[in-house]
Design a protein around this motif. Structure first.
Motif, PDB file in Angstrom:
ATOM      1  N   ILE A   1       0.828  -1.201   0.000  1.00  0.00           N
ATOM      2  CA  ILE A   1       0.000   0.000   0.000  1.00  0.00           C
ATOM      3  C   ILE A   1       0.863   1.252   0.000  1.00  0.00           C
ATOM      4  CG2 ILE A   1      -1.635   1.326   1.395  1.00  0.00           C
ATOM      5  CD1 ILE A   1      -2.428  -1.816   2.149  1.00  0.00           C
ATOM      6  N   LEU A   2       0.562   2.106  -0.934  1.00  0.00           N
ATOM      7  CA  LEU A   2       1.264   3.374  -1.054  1.00  0.00           C
ATOM      8  C   LEU A   2       0.319   4.470  -0.543  1.00  0.00           C
ATOM      9  CD1 LEU A   2       3.500   5.257  -2.177  1.00  0.00           C
ATOM     10  CD2 LEU A   2       2.385   5.087  -4.400  1.00  0.00           C
ATOM     11  N   ASP A   3       0.696   5.051   0.582  1.00  0.00           N
ATOM     12  CA  ASP A   3      -0.089   6.165   1.114  1.00  0.00           C
ATOM     13  C   ASP A   3       0.565   7.472   0.697  1.00  0.00           C
ATOM     14  OD1 ASP A   3      -2.085   4.738   2.504  1.00  0.00           O
ATOM     15  OD2 ASP A   3      -0.668   4.325   4.135  1.00  0.00           O
ATOM     16  N   VAL A   4      -0.197   8.337   0.071  1.00  0.00           N
ATOM     17  CA  VAL A   4       0.325   9.633  -0.367  1.00  0.00           C
ATOM     18  C   VAL A   4      -0.451  10.720   0.350  1.00  0.00           C
ATOM     19  CG1 VAL A   4       0.759  11.143  -2.339  1.00  0.00           C
ATOM     20  CG2 VAL A   4       0.829   8.661  -2.624  1.00  0.00           C
ATOM     21  N   LYS A   5       0.266  11.627   0.980  1.00  0.00           N
ATOM     22  CA  LYS A   5      -0.382  12.705   1.723  1.00  0.00           C
ATOM     23  C   LYS A   5      -0.523  13.936   0.828  1.00  0.00           C
ATOM     24  CE  LYS A   5      -0.134  13.118   6.726  1.00  0.00           C
ATOM     25  NZ  LYS A   5       0.726  13.415   7.853  1.00  0.00           N
ATOM     26  N   ILE A   6      -1.730  14.416   0.682  1.00  0.00           N
ATOM     27  CA  ILE A   6      -1.974  15.627  -0.100  1.00  0.00           C
ATOM     28  C   ILE A   6      -2.867  16.536   0.720  1.00  0.00           C
ATOM     29  CG2 ILE A   6      -2.975  16.550  -2.225  1.00  0.00           C
ATOM     30  CD1 ILE A   6      -2.467  13.692  -3.420  1.00  0.00           C
ATOM     31  N   GLU A   7      -2.408  17.745   0.965  1.00  0.00           N
ATOM     32  CA  GLU A   7      -3.170  18.605   1.872  1.00  0.00           C
ATOM     33  C   GLU A   7      -4.061  19.605   1.168  1.00  0.00           C
ATOM     34  OE1 GLU A   7      -0.210  20.217   4.467  1.00  0.00           O
ATOM     35  OE2 GLU A   7      -0.125  18.396   5.695  1.00  0.00           O
ATOM     36  N   ASP A   8      -4.133  19.535  -0.168  1.00  0.00           N
ATOM     37  CA  ASP A   8      -4.793  20.617  -0.909  1.00  0.00           C
ATOM     38  C   ASP A   8      -6.315  20.520  -1.010  1.00  0.00           C
ATOM     39  OD1 ASP A   8      -2.475  21.901  -1.258  1.00  0.00           O
ATOM     40  OD2 ASP A   8      -2.110  21.211  -3.304  1.00  0.00           O
ATOM     41  N   GLY A   9      -6.934  19.625  -0.334  1.00  0.00           N
ATOM     42  CA  GLY A   9      -8.390  19.575  -0.378  1.00  0.00           C
ATOM     43  C   GLY A   9      -8.897  18.461  -1.272  1.00  0.00           C
TER      44      GLY A   9
ATOM     45  N   GLY B   1       3.748  14.084   2.031  1.00  0.00           N
ATOM     46  CA  GLY B   1       4.300  12.917   2.691  1.00  0.00           C
ATOM     47  C   GLY B   1       3.905  11.662   1.945  1.00  0.00           C
ATOM     48  N   PHE B   2       4.704  10.609   2.079  1.00  0.00           N
ATOM     49  CA  PHE B   2       4.293   9.344   1.473  1.00  0.00           C
ATOM     50  C   PHE B   2       4.937   8.186   2.197  1.00  0.00           C
ATOM     51  CE2 PHE B   2       8.016   7.881  -0.850  1.00  0.00           C
ATOM     52  CZ  PHE B   2       8.800   9.014  -0.870  1.00  0.00           C
ATOM     53  N   ASP B   3       4.364   7.020   1.985  1.00  0.00           N
ATOM     54  CA  ASP B   3       4.832   5.854   2.728  1.00  0.00           C
ATOM     55  C   ASP B   3       4.386   4.600   1.999  1.00  0.00           C
ATOM     56  OD1 ASP B   3       6.005   4.537   4.889  1.00  0.00           O
ATOM     57  OD2 ASP B   3       4.018   4.171   5.752  1.00  0.00           O
ATOM     58  N   ILE B   4       5.276   3.632   1.919  1.00  0.00           N
ATOM     59  CA  ILE B   4       4.908   2.340   1.339  1.00  0.00           C
ATOM     60  C   ILE B   4       4.939   1.312   2.460  1.00  0.00           C
ATOM     61  CG2 ILE B   4       5.539   0.531  -0.289  1.00  0.00           C
ATOM     62  CD1 ILE B   4       6.932   2.759  -1.925  1.00  0.00           C
ATOM     63  N   ARG B   5       3.848   0.569   2.607  1.00  0.00           N
ATOM     64  CA  ARG B   5       3.779  -0.348   3.736  1.00  0.00           C
ATOM     65  C   ARG B   5       3.101  -1.656   3.330  1.00  0.00           C
ATOM     66  NH1 ARG B   5      -1.456  -0.199   5.637  1.00  0.00           N
ATOM     67  NH2 ARG B   5      -2.694   1.504   4.788  1.00  0.00           N
ATOM     68  N   ALA B   6       3.356  -2.670   4.146  1.00  0.00           N
ATOM     69  CA  ALA B   6       2.666  -3.943   3.956  1.00  0.00           C
ATOM     70  C   ALA B   6       1.223  -3.782   4.425  1.00  0.00           C
ATOM     71  CB  ALA B   6       3.369  -5.024   4.776  1.00  0.00           C
TER      72      ALA B   6
ATOM     73  N   GLY C   1       6.232   3.645  -7.239  1.00  0.00           N
ATOM     74  CA  GLY C   1       5.766   4.674  -6.312  1.00  0.00           C
ATOM     75  C   GLY C   1       6.333   6.042  -6.643  1.00  0.00           C
ATOM     76  N   THR C   2       7.627   6.086  -6.888  1.00  0.00           N
ATOM     77  CA  THR C   2       8.247   7.402  -7.167  1.00  0.00           C
ATOM     78  C   THR C   2       7.740   7.984  -8.482  1.00  0.00           C
ATOM     79  OG1 THR C   2      10.131   6.146  -7.986  1.00  0.00           O
ATOM     80  CG2 THR C   2      10.346   7.129  -5.800  1.00  0.00           C
ATOM     81  N   ASP C   3       7.425   7.098  -9.472  1.00  0.00           N
ATOM     82  CA  ASP C   3       6.880   7.605 -10.730  1.00  0.00           C
ATOM     83  C   ASP C   3       5.601   8.404 -10.479  1.00  0.00           C
ATOM     84  OD1 ASP C   3       8.940   6.214 -11.839  1.00  0.00           O
ATOM     85  OD2 ASP C   3       7.699   4.524 -12.547  1.00  0.00           O
ATOM     86  N   LEU C   4       4.791   7.888  -9.580  1.00  0.00           N
ATOM     87  CA  LEU C   4       3.542   8.592  -9.280  1.00  0.00           C
ATOM     88  C   LEU C   4       3.827   9.955  -8.663  1.00  0.00           C
ATOM     89  CD1 LEU C   4       0.412   8.625  -9.014  1.00  0.00           C
ATOM     90  CD2 LEU C   4       0.731   7.730  -6.708  1.00  0.00           C
ATOM     91  N   LEU C   5       4.812   9.983  -7.756  1.00  0.00           N
ATOM     92  CA  LEU C   5       5.127  11.259  -7.102  1.00  0.00           C
ATOM     93  C   LEU C   5       5.571  12.291  -8.143  1.00  0.00           C
ATOM     94  CD1 LEU C   5       7.012   9.940  -3.949  1.00  0.00           C
ATOM     95  CD2 LEU C   5       4.601  10.591  -4.179  1.00  0.00           C
TER      96      LEU C   5
END
Lengths: 292, 351
Positions: free
Chosen positions: B245-253, B310-315, B294-298
């Motif tokens: 799971i790739l969690d991507v933090k976006i604060e823009d609404g 922020g972002f994080d890849i986790r099991a 993951g980085t391609d998406l960023l």
């Protein structure tokens, strides 16, 4: 993860672990538990001991004075007249606490805990009820001693004492059944307390407990005649006064106090069986499918 | 403790199942179908987890297996005994810890245990030794003579757990045993459960806490609306989620997050159709190639002018499993932040 050992040793352990539950053993275990709980519970101690003592002392002092020598043309003191009513009150309060104990068990999970254990369910309730009967006997003994100190007279002597204990137990059973039925129906402590505990006051007042029936207003007499308390009090009072005190029916077939005791006991026995049957049915239903 | 699992079943076929339930159904008198179709085969010695949200049928199932409820349909065999035909044999052979703490508050810890010993017919000669052992095990030895109403919630729970084990049953049912406990008390109970399971006791545990199931259980079943919707080891179930799971933090609404979601889905960055969820904090993307791409998406998001904070890849956690199966997050009651937080230690954002 798997069992470390298997085979005969295991069987032996399991046999000895399982063998010691008997019906009487289960009765005893629950009898002991409810005795411990009764001694520790302030509500039970107050309700079933202090309250009747207060009643006995205050009623005899206040009403005894007012009633004075009106009872039986002055041959009877009010303490003697009232004592049977207090005996019945003691039975009534203990009957009420029976259901309250059950509803407490339902609320704190002990009821379910008992149901999921291998104990015989009938034995569980017999043990609990036996503890309540013992409590009634202790209370009646205290009330009798106190009553005698206050001037009451048990005119049939030993027979009367035995009779008072027997009537107290017989009388309590229908109310034990009633309060337990309310407990499993409502599964709610407040409802059970209201239904079982507060009912005792109106029931006591609309009966022959505090005054003879013929001294009561017409409409109260009507209610009193279908009030079980009247029969309990009359039977107890017959032993106390050595007289046929029943005013509901005029029975003459048995002679002396038995003209009161026999019909009153018959009424109470029928009531015990009927309400006891209902309670057993309700508790059975609640325990075979206890769904919240 | 002593030798456990002394009387689990040995069926004629030589199978050793602690619980064998087939097509179990429980319908309440008001028509509620609490359990629609549940089949369970639980071998002896297993630490089994029964997972599901509130009202899914966990407690109804556990009460049916422990003879407190009669099944409307299906068969239940526990330790080799039929739960309907031989309820007393079943009761002798199981321990049961209800969801609500069940102790007699007017009795002391020792008296509660003594009553439990007597209820289960523990021989008189063994009682006091066993009571002392259990008091030690649940750390109540120094308050043994105190009444249970003086105990904290955790102490009552531990006492309750001890009373379920006085007869050293080969199988014990634990219905949400740690609900409402603080993390310290919870950890202590976990250790305890692991210890008795290590000694051979089969454990049937229901829980809403995914971390609990993850940490303790050999095997899990997930129940939803009275039916089992997934089964397997925690690792199996996580594998079913299909990737990391790739969690991507976006604060823009929300609008920006929605746009970011479209990019993740449509840009072709992740080859095998990722599962993309817009969360309160950004995006959550489940895909087997989260690490490679993951980085391609960023980069793609930056090119579109979206700021990633922020972002994080986790099991995957069991919560992700639950989400994948049911489309809903498992309910975590309020006051359980600690669990949510620890459950996500290998990830970033807690849910």
């Amino acid at each position: 993860m798997s069992t470390p050992t298997a085979g005969e040793t295991d069987e032996q352990v399991s046999d000895s672990e399982r063998s010691s539950n008997t019906f009487l053993g289960d009765v005893w275990v629950n009898f002991v538990r409810w005795n411990i709980k009764a001694v520790r519970n302030r509500f039970v101690l107050f309700g079933s001991l202090v309250q009747p003592i207060i009643f006995l002392v205050l009623f005899t002092q206040v009403f005894g004075h007012a009633v004075g020598n009106d009872l039986s043309g002055g041959t009877l003191n009010y303490t003697t007249f009232l004592l049977p009513a207090i005996v019945i009150q003691v039975s009534l309060v203990t009957g009420a606490t029976s259901g309250i104990g059950l509803v407490n068990d339902i609320e704190n999970g002990m009821f379910e805990k008992v149901l999921v254990s291998p104990m015989n369910r009938a034995a569980v309730f017999i043990g609990k009820t036996a503890a309540e009967m013992v409590r009634i006997c202790v209370q009646i003994a205290i009330i009798l001693v106190l009553g005698v100190i206050l001037g009451a007279e048990i005119k049939t002597g030993i027979l009367g004492i035995v009779g008072l204990f027997a009537i107290g137990i017989l009388f309590s059973l229908w109310f034990v059944a009633f309060s337990n039925t309310v407990a499993v129906l409502t599964k709610d402590q407040e409802s059970t307390i209201i239904a079982a505990n507060f009912l005792q006051f109106p029931l006591l007042f609309v009966s022959s407990a505090f005054l003879p029936l013929n001294a009561l207003p017409e409409w109260i007499q009507t209610i009193a005649k279908v009030n079980p308390i009247t029969y309990g009090v009359d039977a107890a009072r017959a032993f106390m006064l050595d007289a046929n005190v029943m005013e509901v029916w005029n029975v003459t077939a048995f002679g002396g106090i038995w003209n009161t005791v026999v019909p009153a006991v018959a009424v109470l026995a029928v009531l015990d069986l009927a309400l006891g049957g209902v309670a057993v049915y309700m508790i059975n239903r609640a325990s075979s499918a206890s769904v919240k | 403790m002593l030798g456990l699992a002394s009387m689990a079943e040995r069926t004629e076929t030589g199978e050793e199942l602690a619980i064998d339930a087939e097509n179990l159904q429980v319908t309440y008198s008001d028509g509620t179908e609490a359990v629609r179709d549940v089949s369970l085969s639980i071998p002896r010695g297993e630490f089994f987890g029964f997972l599901g949200p509130n009202g899914a049928g966990k407690t109804t199932t556990i009460k049916t297996l422990s003879t407190l409820l009669r099944p409307t349909g299906g068969t239940v065999t526990v330790n080799g005994f039929d739960a309907v035909a031989e309820p007393r044999k079943v009761r002798e052979s199981i321990g049961y810890m209800a969801q609500e703490t069940s102790v007699d508050l007017e009795m002391t810890a020792r008296e509660n245990l003594r009553f439990a010993c007597e209820s289960y017919g523990v021989p008189r000669s063994k009682r006091s030794e066993r009571i002392d052992e259990l008091l030690d095990l649940v750390d109540l030895a120094d308050v043994a003579e105190k009444k249970a109403d003086e105990f904290s919630g955790g102490m009552k729970k531990r006492l309750d757990a001890a009373t379920a084990l006085v007869h050293q049953p080969p199988l014990v049912f634990l219905d949400e045993p740690t609900t409402g406990l603080d993390p310290k008390a919870r950890n202590r109970l976990w250790e305890y459960f692991e210890r008795i399971n290590g000694q051979g006791m089969t454990i049937f545990l229901t829980t809403q806490y995914l971390e609990e199931a993850d940490q303790l259980c050999d095997r899990l079943s997930v129940i939803l609306d009275g039916e089992i919707v997934a089964e397997g080891s925690p690792a199996d179930l996580k594998r079913e989620v299909g990737g990391e799971i790739l969690d991507v933090k976006i604060e823009d609404g929300p609008d920006t997050r929605q746009r970011a979601a479209s990019i993740a889905l449509d840009s072709g960055i992740f080859p095998d159709s990722p599962a993309v969820e817009v969360t309160d904090e950004g995006l959550s993307i489940t895909t087997p190639t989260a690490r490679q791409h993951g980085t391609d998406l960023l980069v793609a998001l930056r090119d579109e002018g979206i700021t990633v904070t922020g972002f994080d890849i986790r099991a995957p956690t069991l919560d992700d499993v639950f989400l994948a199966i049911t489309g809903e997050h498992i309910e975590e009651e309020t006051g359980d932040e600690t669990i949510a937080a620890t459950a996500a230690t290998d990830g970033g954002a807690s849910r």
